[in-house]
Design a protein around this motif. Sequence first.
Motif, PDB file in Angstrom:
ATOM      1  N   THR A 128       3.242   2.447  -0.576  1.00 14.66           N
ATOM      2  CA  THR A 128       2.733   1.127   0.123  1.00 14.66           C
ATOM      3  C   THR A 128       2.418   1.215   1.511  1.00 14.66           C
ATOM      4  O   THR A 128       2.863   2.059   2.287  1.00 14.66           O
ATOM      5  CB  THR A 128       3.719   0.085  -0.051  1.00 14.66           C
ATOM      6  OG1 THR A 128       4.940   0.317   0.469  1.00 14.66           O
ATOM      7  CG2 THR A 128       4.229  -0.037  -1.665  1.00 14.66           C
ATOM      8  N   GLU A 151       2.161   4.850   5.705  1.00 18.15           N
ATOM      9  CA  GLU A 151       2.363   4.466   4.386  1.00 18.15           C
ATOM     10  C   GLU A 151       4.068   4.615   4.343  1.00 18.15           C
ATOM     11  O   GLU A 151       4.683   5.484   5.090  1.00 18.15           O
ATOM     12  CB  GLU A 151       1.771   5.608   3.524  1.00 18.15           C
ATOM     13  CG  GLU A 151       0.291   5.207   3.307  1.00 18.15           C
ATOM     14  CD  GLU A 151      -0.198   6.580   2.194  1.00 18.15           C
ATOM     15  OE1 GLU A 151      -1.202   6.037   1.672  1.00 18.15           O
ATOM     16  OE2 GLU A 151       0.592   7.190   2.007  1.00 18.15           O
ATOM     17  N   PHE A 169       3.059  -6.919  -8.518  1.00 18.96           N
ATOM     18  CA  PHE A 169       2.606  -7.202  -6.855  1.00 18.96           C
ATOM     19  C   PHE A 169       2.021  -8.477  -6.719  1.00 18.96           C
ATOM     20  O   PHE A 169       2.379  -9.319  -5.814  1.00 18.96           O
ATOM     21  CB  PHE A 169       2.153  -5.980  -6.548  1.00 18.96           C
ATOM     22  CG  PHE A 169       2.846  -4.961  -5.851  1.00 18.96           C
ATOM     23  CD1 PHE A 169       3.971  -4.702  -6.630  1.00 18.96           C
ATOM     24  CD2 PHE A 169       2.542  -4.343  -4.718  1.00 18.96           C
ATOM     25  CE1 PHE A 169       4.873  -3.532  -6.348  1.00 18.96           C
ATOM     26  CE2 PHE A 169       3.442  -3.333  -4.128  1.00 18.96           C
ATOM     27  CZ  PHE A 169       4.507  -3.064  -4.866  1.00 18.96           C
ATOM     28  N   PHE A 200      -1.326   0.025  -2.876  1.00 21.55           N
ATOM     29  CA  PHE A 200      -0.199   1.151  -3.224  1.00 21.55           C
ATOM     30  C   PHE A 200      -1.074   2.162  -4.281  1.00 21.55           C
ATOM     31  O   PHE A 200      -1.778   2.047  -4.647  1.00 21.55           O
ATOM     32  CB  PHE A 200       1.023   0.387  -3.859  1.00 21.55           C
ATOM     33  CG  PHE A 200       0.829   0.253  -5.226  1.00 21.55           C
ATOM     34  CD1 PHE A 200       0.966   0.951  -6.217  1.00 21.55           C
ATOM     35  CD2 PHE A 200       0.258  -1.066  -5.744  1.00 21.55           C
ATOM     36  CE1 PHE A 200       0.506   0.714  -7.917  1.00 21.55           C
ATOM     37  CE2 PHE A 200      -0.011  -1.406  -7.207  1.00 21.55           C
ATOM     38  CZ  PHE A 200       0.220  -0.578  -7.981  1.00 21.55           C
TER      39      PHE A 200
END
Length: 453
Positions: free
Chosen positions: A122, A140, A179, A188
């Motif tokens: 993510t 990330e 999400f 992601f």
Amino acid sequence: MQIAHSTRRALLASTLALGLGGCGVSYVSPLVRDTASDNVDVVEITGQSIAFANSAPYTPRGLPEVFSRTAGSGGGLRGAGALPEAPAVPQAQPGPLDLRPPPETTPPTYRIGVGDVVQLATRVARPTGEAALGEAPAGELRQTYTVRDDGAIAIPDVGAVEIGGLTIEEAEQRVFERFIETGADPDFSLEIAGFNSQGITVGGDVAAPTRVPVTLNVPTLDEALTAAGGLQVTTPEFASIRVYRDGTLYQIPLADYDRDGRLRSIQLLPGDSVFVDTAYDLDRALAYYTQQINAASLRRTERTAALEELQAEVGLRRDALDEERALFRARDELGAVPRDYVYLTGEVTQQRRYALPFGQQATLADALFDQGGFETETGNPSQIYVLRATPGEEDVTAWHLDARSAANLTLATRFELRPNDIVFIEEQPITRWNRAFQQFFPSLVTTASSAVD
């Protein structure tokens, strides 16, 4: 008084002279060359002469047949009954094997299962300065999750997301929807980091039975066997590779597998079981009958009785073999068994007869070093002989080995013995003199003392 002393000295001198004069007959030791006559031929043991010596015909005595028989062979014993008959099942005995390969198939798309490990990457806000611990340089955050027994993974701030049974694309869609529902940033990526839920088992006569994990690429039959260390088959003429899939057993004889490259490229499927099976041998006889009796679905009492009968039969046969072998050994120790012997004499560690072994040739080195070799302090290494009489004649060949060079002892490992050979080692010259003196000196002192008195 002076005359008496002179007389005693004269008597002592006379006694010494007489004793020394008799020294030549006080001790006699056996020799080969000094006593060699027209019927004794001394031949040096060399690399060339060994071939001629070993050409003398001789077949070693063999062990009784009982030493080559096993408990699983031979006829029935009195009172023991016969082995239970094998049930009527297909291919119960080794014979021609049918080729029944699994059908051609295409592996399905990999679906995530329990125990698989997925990695979720993510985007995170880039902190000032250097990247924080655990963060990738590009900003990330990578975290791994193991699929639980309920097929879900637990993502912080998002909750449980059920991805078991989904393809990687379907799992990404499911996480994306979750999400959006929770208001998290849907930027992601998701990938499988550990393939643990699916596999192919490989066993039987392979180097290392194992479970081959199934990844995005399902292995072929050849790849699965290679992963298990390859085949370890001792009887390829009866060996086969069996694949169990969805309740069906497929069979590929090893001869066909080696001959046809298409069989090695057979595509396996997740959940397949591969087993390399070989022919029957004595070590597997009991297991074979046990499996076949169980396969026939006999009633429990009948099955137990059959197994007990089989075990009793094999046990009785084994006891009978042990008894026969023990009886033979006892008769051999008592000298009731015909044997071929070689005789060791002279300066050997132990003068004795050496029994030539059953079923194989024995060498000069075997006889010399079977019980300690020869006496290096008293024995003359340059005068080692093998005395061999010519059958039906009075001629004797004295095969001579000069072992002053230890390298010549290698010739002793190649010189084959024959029944009634005599291995003789002469004494050292100093040993011969010492022994003569030891026999002569006590009598000399006694004689001298008597003369002086």
